[in-house]
Design a protein around this motif. Structure first.
Motif, PDB file in Angstrom:
ATOM      1  N   PRO A 150      31.414  14.676  46.562  1.00 44.75           N
ATOM      2  CA  PRO A 150      30.040  14.906  47.004  1.00 44.75           C
ATOM      3  C   PRO A 150      29.143  15.380  45.872  1.00 44.75           C
ATOM      4  CG  PRO A 150      31.409  16.768  47.615  1.00 44.75           C
ATOM      5  CD  PRO A 150      32.330  15.739  47.040  1.00 44.75           C
ATOM      6  N   LEU A 167      26.896  17.926  44.263  1.00 40.37           N
ATOM      7  CA  LEU A 167      26.951  19.378  44.415  1.00 40.37           C
ATOM      8  C   LEU A 167      25.622  20.031  44.055  1.00 40.37           C
ATOM      9  CD1 LEU A 167      30.491  20.151  42.969  1.00 40.37           C
ATOM     10  CD2 LEU A 167      29.807  19.846  45.350  1.00 40.37           C
ATOM     11  N   PRO A 226      37.082  18.802  50.929  1.00 38.91           N
ATOM     12  CA  PRO A 226      36.053  19.025  49.910  1.00 38.91           C
ATOM     13  C   PRO A 226      36.604  19.565  48.605  1.00 38.91           C
ATOM     14  CG  PRO A 226      35.257  19.760  52.048  1.00 38.91           C
ATOM     15  CD  PRO A 226      36.712  19.401  52.234  1.00 38.91           C
ATOM     16  N   VAL A 249      31.618  25.129  54.535  1.00 37.36           N
ATOM     17  CA  VAL A 249      31.270  23.940  55.313  1.00 37.36           C
ATOM     18  C   VAL A 249      32.526  23.301  55.843  1.00 37.36           C
ATOM     19  CG1 VAL A 249      29.150  23.469  54.070  1.00 37.36           C
ATOM     20  CG2 VAL A 249      31.280  22.517  53.222  1.00 37.36           C
ATOM     21  N   ASP A 296      31.348  17.775  58.069  1.00 29.93           N
ATOM     22  CA  ASP A 296      29.977  17.856  57.556  1.00 29.93           C
ATOM     23  C   ASP A 296      29.893  17.331  56.136  1.00 29.93           C
ATOM     24  OD1 ASP A 296      29.079  18.903  59.897  1.00 29.93           O
ATOM     25  OD2 ASP A 296      29.109  20.990  59.235  1.00 29.93           O
ATOM     26  N   ALA A 297      30.852  17.729  55.289  1.00 27.98           N
ATOM     27  CA  ALA A 297      30.827  17.290  53.896  1.00 27.98           C
ATOM     28  C   ALA A 297      31.013  15.787  53.803  1.00 27.98           C
ATOM     29  CB  ALA A 297      31.911  18.017  53.104  1.00 27.98           C
ATOM     30  N   ALA A 309      26.602  18.402  49.238  1.00 28.95           N
ATOM     31  CA  ALA A 309      26.916  19.739  49.753  1.00 28.95           C
ATOM     32  C   ALA A 309      25.818  20.722  49.376  1.00 28.95           C
ATOM     33  CB  ALA A 309      28.265  20.215  49.208  1.00 28.95           C
ATOM     34  N   SER A 318      29.869  25.178  45.232  1.00 29.72           N
ATOM     35  CA  SER A 318      30.966  24.266  44.936  1.00 29.72           C
ATOM     36  C   SER A 318      32.238  24.690  45.661  1.00 29.72           C
ATOM     37  CB  SER A 318      31.236  24.230  43.432  1.00 29.72           C
ATOM     38  OG  SER A 318      32.440  23.535  43.176  1.00 29.72           O
TER      39      SER A 318
END
Length: 443
Positions: A125, A127, A294, A411, A415-416, A422, A426
């Motif tokens: 993702p 960041l 994540p 999270v 969701d991620a 995000a 991190s």
């Protein structure tokens, strides 16, 4: 003025970096561009590459052919060097706090270059820190259509406006010219996974793969030799975890391209080496032994066709990527990579006085926070009294606040995965103070 029949002067591009992965990224990114004058500055920080790491990082580029185009430099000499050299473009290649600290130095220049930055590999993702710490740059380079979308959405969510440009990942250039090799190459990562039990499990999988076929090697590809440092601090290193390994399980510190030349396939959890392998025609297993999380940074491989189990690794059931996934993730049409066109446009704007400077704003906490930031990036190379004082007084506070934010903004995996970016800190936790007080941020 350019007269008819004359050539426009070459643009002068200087890349500034310290840690291994960032130096490799910057050297190869700048090497993609023809018709420029190029130089690479290596800043003295606790993370700066050794000579061996430098050579591995620039292998295959024009920097390797012209060693005089690489210089080591102390942080306090950067402004004078840039003022004398007067580059048109500066590529800042380091972890997020390094980029911000160098941005403050560039703000001191009378003749301001166009400032470019980016992250040195896969970045899904997207960041928050990666974007916020680069908000003062004129351009941020990413490497897939998916990343362009993710960072654009993240910027809108944060209210941070940073121009985003697409470049082909420098390591995603087709290179395979020989028949398939026989090595199983494992691309080790310093922080992924972070859990000691999971790292021991990976070591056991590699041992089982070596035992399953003693006639073929298992090569654990490492980025740093004992005594060297990487962008991130390794825990539970594989050299210790595999002390009693079979004879056909070996360690390699060679450039990744060299390791792939004799590879049957590559195994990783989430290393950008997977993209380099695919570009070289080497099949991959993205190990999903611990799920998609994540903190493993492996969501990018969902629906790629590359995810595989421990049994797949032991049996060497490597695979090639799904074509639609590849087009969206790092293997787009090369004509879509317009980052250098955007850089040239920005240079022309700045020369006309039409490109306002993106100044690094003063940090909350004032001079003490700024001194702490400098100390965290430079470590013992920062010899100021304010840095030493800030290191002692501020580090415990920052450590506590970072832990608190991580708990508050935890999270969920769905969701991620849904967002590809995000807003939380991190998911990779790393000590604020490491070795000589190196930087605390992840990207």
């Amino acid at each position: 003025m350019t007269f008819p029949g004359s050539r426009a002067p070459r643009l002068r591009v200087v890349a500034i970096g310290d840690a291994d992965s960032f130096v490799k990224w910057a050297a190869h990114l700048v090497d993609q561009v023809d018709g420029i004058s190029r130089h690479l500055l290596l800043v003295q920080t606790p993370l700066v590459v050794s000579d061996a790491q430098r050579d591995a990082a620039v292998a295959g580029t024009r920097f390797a052919e012209h060693p005089a185009s690489i210089s080591r430099i102390a942080f306090n000499d950067i402004v004078a060097w840039l003022a004398k050299d007067a580059p048109d473009v500066v590529v800042l290649a380091g972890r997020a706090p390094f980029v911000r600290l160098l941005g403050r130095e560039i703000d001191r220049l009378t003749r301001r270059p166009v400032v470019v930055s980016g992250v040195p590999g896969m970045s899904i993702p997207a960041l928050r820190g990666a974007l916020e710490y680069r908000r003062h740059c004129d351009l941020m380079v990413v490497h897939s259509h998916r990343e362009v979308t993710a960072y654009s959405r993240l910027g809108r969510a944060l209210g941070v406006t940073v121009p985003i440009a697409l470049a082909t990942l420098p390591f995603a250039t087709p290179t395979r010219t020989t028949e398939s090799g026989t090595d199983l190459v494992f691309a080790a990562q310093a922080l992924v996974p972070a859990d000691p039990a999971e790292r021991r499990r990976i070591a056991e999988i590699l041992r089982l793969a070596a035992v399953a076929d003693p006639s073929r090697r298992v090569v654990v590809k490492l980025r740093s030799r004992p005594g060297e440092v990487e962008a991130h601090q390794e825990r539970d290193g594989y050299t210790e975890l595999l002390e009693s390994a079979p004879g056909n399980l070996v360690f390699s510190y060679a450039p990744m391209a060299e390791a792939l030349a004799s590879a049957e396939g590559l195994v990783t959890v989430s290393s950008t080496a997977a993209v380099e392998a695919m570009a070289a025609g080497v099949p991959v297993i993205a190990l999903d032994e611990f799920g998609i999380r994540p903190d493993l940074l492996n969501h990018v491989f969902d629906h790629s066709g590359l995810l595989g189990s421990a049994d797949d690794v032991v049996s060497r059931r490597f695979r090639h990527p799904d074509a639609r996934w590849a087009a969206a993730n790092y293997f787009h049409d090369s004509r879509d990579s317009r980052w250098w066109d955007e850089v040239r446009r920005l240079v022309a704007q700045r020369r006309r006085g039409a490109l306002p400077a993106r100044i690094v704003t003063a940090p909350r906490g004032g001079a003490l926070h700024a001194a702490w930031h400098r100390r965290m990036v430079l470590g013992e190379a920062d010899r100021t009294l304010s840095g030493r004082v800030a290191g002692v007084l501020v580090t415990p506070v920052i450590t506590a606040l970072t832990a608190l934010r991580r708990r508050r903004h935890a999270v969920s995996v769905p969701d991620a995965i849904a967002a590809d970016f995000a807003l939380a800190p991190s998911p990779l936790a790393e000590p604020v103070r490491r070795r000589s007080a190196a930087s605390a941020s992840i990207r």
